[in-house]
Design an enzyme around this catalytic site. Sequence first.
Site, short mmCIF file in Angstrom:
data_model
loop_
_atom_site.label_atom_id
_atom_site.label_comp_id
_atom_site.label_asym_id
_atom_site.label_seq_id
_atom_site.Cartn_x
_atom_site.Cartn_y
_atom_site.Cartn_z
N CYS A 105 21.90 23.47 -15.50
CA CYS A 105 22.87 22.92 -15.71
C CYS A 105 23.00 22.43 -17.17
O CYS A 105 22.75 23.09 -18.38
CB CYS A 105 23.81 22.30 -15.40
SG CYS A 105 25.42 22.38 -16.08
N HIS A 159 24.99 24.26 -10.43
CA HIS A 159 24.60 22.94 -9.90
C HIS A 159 23.43 23.81 -7.90
O HIS A 159 24.29 24.01 -6.68
CB HIS A 159 25.38 21.66 -9.03
CG HIS A 159 25.06 21.42 -11.07
ND1 HIS A 159 24.69 20.59 -11.03
CD2 HIS A 159 25.94 21.88 -11.82
CE1 HIS A 159 24.67 20.55 -12.27
NE2 HIS A 159 25.96 20.39 -12.62
N GLU A 213 21.57 21.76 -6.44
CA GLU A 213 21.54 21.00 -5.54
C GLU A 213 22.88 20.09 -4.81
O GLU A 213 22.50 19.83 -3.67
CB GLU A 213 21.06 19.62 -6.06
CG GLU A 213 22.40 18.95 -7.42
CD GLU A 213 21.71 20.01 -8.67
OE1 GLU A 213 22.22 18.57 -9.91
OE2 GLU A 213 21.71 21.08 -8.57
#
Length: 516
Positions: free
Chosen positions: A82, A173, A175
């Site tokens: 990002c 993202h 994660e």
Amino acid sequence: MQEVPIVILDFGSQYTQLIARRLREVGVYCEIYPFFEPIENIRAKKPQGIILSGGPASVYEPDAPRVDKAIYELGIPVLGICYGMQLITVDFGGQVVRALEHEYGKAKLYFDPIHGKVCPLFEGTKDGQIVWMSHGDKVTELPAGFIRIAHTDNSPYAAIANEEKQIYALQFHPEVSHSQEGQKILENFARKICGITSKWDMGHFAKEQIEKIRQRVGEDKVLCALSGGVDSSVVTALLYEAIGDKLIPVFVDNGLLREGEREKVEYVFKNMLKVPLIVVDAKERFLNALQGITDPEQKRKIIGHTFIEVFEEEAKKHTDVKYLAQGTLYPDVIESVSVKGPSETIKSHHNVGGLPDWMKFELIEPLRELFKDEVRKLGLELGLPREMVYRHPFPGPGLAIRILGEVNEEALDLVRKADTILLEEIKAHGLYEKLWQSFAVLLNVKSVGVMGDKRTYENTVALRIVESSDGMTATFAHIPHDLLELISNRIINEVDGINRVVYDITSKPPGTIEWE
């Protein structure tokens, strides 16, 4: 200095800790540092890869956080996420602009093969997978040497790479759990691109930590306050494994514990682990200090101050103590360094706060590299019973802040009995480990009731049962009504002095988990 296979540089994203957790879950050790970490410190850790996190800033702002460009010259792979992607784009001469429409939420990711092959970052994951977007800026022009490796319907450059320089970047993202195969993408970066083969787990951590503790402590002694909570229990077990009788563990019974808590702690540490536990019975002292006190903040201060007095008296009996052990965890360490820069106020974390000046101990914090879920795994590795390792959080002031109004033996007896019934039923119905916390609160409220043919005027108990992943936010648990009815009936029938049970349906925010 310990080598760190993956260094994560934090630009202030709310998700940065998740990057570390996802990598550690697949056996890749990593650590988080602020984006301004000096390049010589990073080099000294001998990383095999670097990840640049997301963040709330925009790269084109004059005071936007920047990274030392020397990290691109370390000869190791770099992954930007990002904001990290946008920073890489700008650092190498590409263009980033404010998007007309912010992109938040799920998107489908489509691969752009390189020479007919999918980028190693995406090996073993499926084309069209769901990923999570959360950005207000977008890349409009790639830097020289970079190519597109994936796109979404709204992001033409959802992932880019410069394979020659081993620099990769993702606009989404990986994660967060909403990114279906995000963890696999992070694992691919670590294993396939960075070439990390080592497997990190709690067994390895325990062996390394035990050796470190032995080398540091030598023949000196370590004082440790054991509360019976997960963190202090694991610290005590780990230290005893490392240094044996050079550990002085102190358990203070303040009279504000749950039913059978002292007995459980004594059984586990004295009988099972053979730890020479010192138990200080200070019930009377704490209750005398709390007499007549109804203000919750005053209760907390009195309990904290009395604990320090008791702990200080015990410490004075051991003149050759050099170290004090604390259960500081990795989130505490990360939060103590602000990504806004070294001048930002540092937030301190001390489990045993307010100790007097004369107690000039050196701190030992053997869990400071671990997240809570890793601490639990370590506890099991060290032989602690699952019941202790997975117990619900319990506040330092104990039952005192679960009694609204004055704390005395009668009130403690009521809340303790109600709490025991609640926990028995939650466990019997297989819900305990699915919940963050479940407990009873004795309200400073009496109400009229009828039991048999007699009028009663007795106490009210509130049940607080919440779901959460970290305690920062929480929602009340949707417990089946028949189970709530069973718990209520048992409390009213088995605990003399309680004639009404209510269920707290407040989430956090706006409420807190504890009532005081």
